[in-house]
Write an enzyme that holds these catalytic residues in place. Structure first.
Site, short mmCIF file in Angstrom:
data_model
loop_
_atom_site.label_atom_id
_atom_site.label_comp_id
_atom_site.label_asym_id
_atom_site.label_seq_id
_atom_site.Cartn_x
_atom_site.Cartn_y
_atom_site.Cartn_z
N SER A 58 -4.94 -0.97 -6.35
CA SER A 58 -6.30 0.13 -5.68
C SER A 58 -6.54 1.65 -6.79
O SER A 58 -7.22 2.40 -6.75
CB SER A 58 -6.65 0.59 -4.48
OG SER A 58 -6.84 -0.58 -4.29
N LYS A 61 -9.97 2.48 -7.99
CA LYS A 61 -11.08 3.80 -7.82
C LYS A 61 -11.16 4.95 -8.64
O LYS A 61 -12.01 5.32 -8.55
CB LYS A 61 -10.26 3.65 -6.25
CG LYS A 61 -10.91 2.18 -5.33
CD LYS A 61 -10.13 2.57 -3.68
CE LYS A 61 -10.42 1.14 -2.91
NZ LYS A 61 -9.02 0.20 -3.19
N SER A 113 -8.11 4.94 0.62
CA SER A 113 -8.09 3.47 -0.48
C SER A 113 -9.32 2.65 0.78
O SER A 113 -8.58 1.40 -0.19
CB SER A 113 -6.74 2.61 -0.55
OG SER A 113 -6.73 2.07 -2.03
#
Length: 269
Positions: A58, A61, A113
């Site tokens: 993640s 992101k 997240s």
């Protein structure tokens, strides 16, 4: 003359001991790949396999946020599609048909997240997920990274074409930290995400160092089975901002703390 030679030998011995001791003080980190970089100058204070190809999980992101900030309108309305709402793993708990501004979606995505939020953002800004991912890769080229490629906006596993390096993630983060809106989002510990069609929800940042490490101002956690535990952490003291990237570590909080402590100590901060 003998005393001068002896003094010179002692001086050389002292300096050599200092070098050896300095080398011994390099932090011992568990991470498979790691780097500590000065954000402004890109000076590298520590690295371990920093250019090894890794799964970003993640931390992907970070690029999703940068791309959305540069290409999207934060006041535009995101309508969550059934596909985005069905995205699995970590979630902002979006429902199909939910409406919220892009700014709310970006903030919620980064704090919890949310993979669902990442897909909703991609569809809003790019028109489709593939088009948005193309924008992410174009942004990576603009930043100047050489060993990074994205196939999705959230970091769920793609064993072939979704990858990065600790060094590239540090460069990407350094780029983002120049954007006030980026810093505002990634440094927020808790946030009330407001919807246009239903009540608000509260989001807590997964980066627990925001509440415990002096000067911490970002950035993003990550985890998948393939990537292991990951963390990109930034902290600022005085006019110096450091970025620590930890990839695949069972002790990411400890590793990041070690690197940041080491860096600030080296810089006398």
């Amino acid at each position: 003359m003998g005393r001068r030679v002896l003094s010179l030998v002692l001086l050389i011995t002292f300096l050599w001991s200092g070098i050896v001791l300095g080398a011994a003080k390099q932090p011992d980190v568990d991470a498979e790949a790691a780097i500590l970089m000065v954000a402004d100058t890109k000076e590298i204070l520590f690295e371990k396999n920093s250019k090894g190809i890794m799964y970003p999980a993640s931390t992907t992101k970070i690029m999703t946020l940068i791309t959305a900030l540069e290409k999207g309108n934060p006041n535009s309305v995101v309508t969550v599609s059934p596909k985005a709402a069905a995205c699995e793993e970590s979630r902002l708990e979006l429902n199909a048909g939910d409406k919220l501004t892009l700014n709310e979606a970006m903030t919620g995505m980064m704090l919890v997240s949310g993979n669902d939020a990442a897909e909703a953002i991609a569809e809003n800004v790019g028109g489709s997920i593939p088009k948005f991912v193309e924008m992410m890769n174009q942004m990576a080229d603009k930043i100047g990274v050489e060993n990074t490629h994205f196939t999705n906006p959230h970091g769920l596993p793609d064993p072939i074409n979704h990858y990065t390096t600790a060094y590239d993630l540090a460069l990407i983060t350094a780029y983002g930290m120049k954007m006030p809106s980026f810093v505002k989002i990634v440094s927020t510990p808790t946030y009330e995400v407001k919807f246009l069609n239903r009540g608000s929800i509260y989001a807590n940042n997964t980066n627990k160092l925001l509440k415990t490490y002096p000067g911490m101002n970002g950035v993003k956690t990550g985890y998948t089975n393939d990537a292991g535990e990951c963390l990109v952490a930034s902290a600022k003291r005085g006019n110096v901002e450091l970025i620590a990237v930890i990839l695949n570590s069972d002790y990411r909080w400890r590793d990041a703390t070690k690197l940041l402590d080491f860096g600030f100590a080296q810089l006398g901060l």
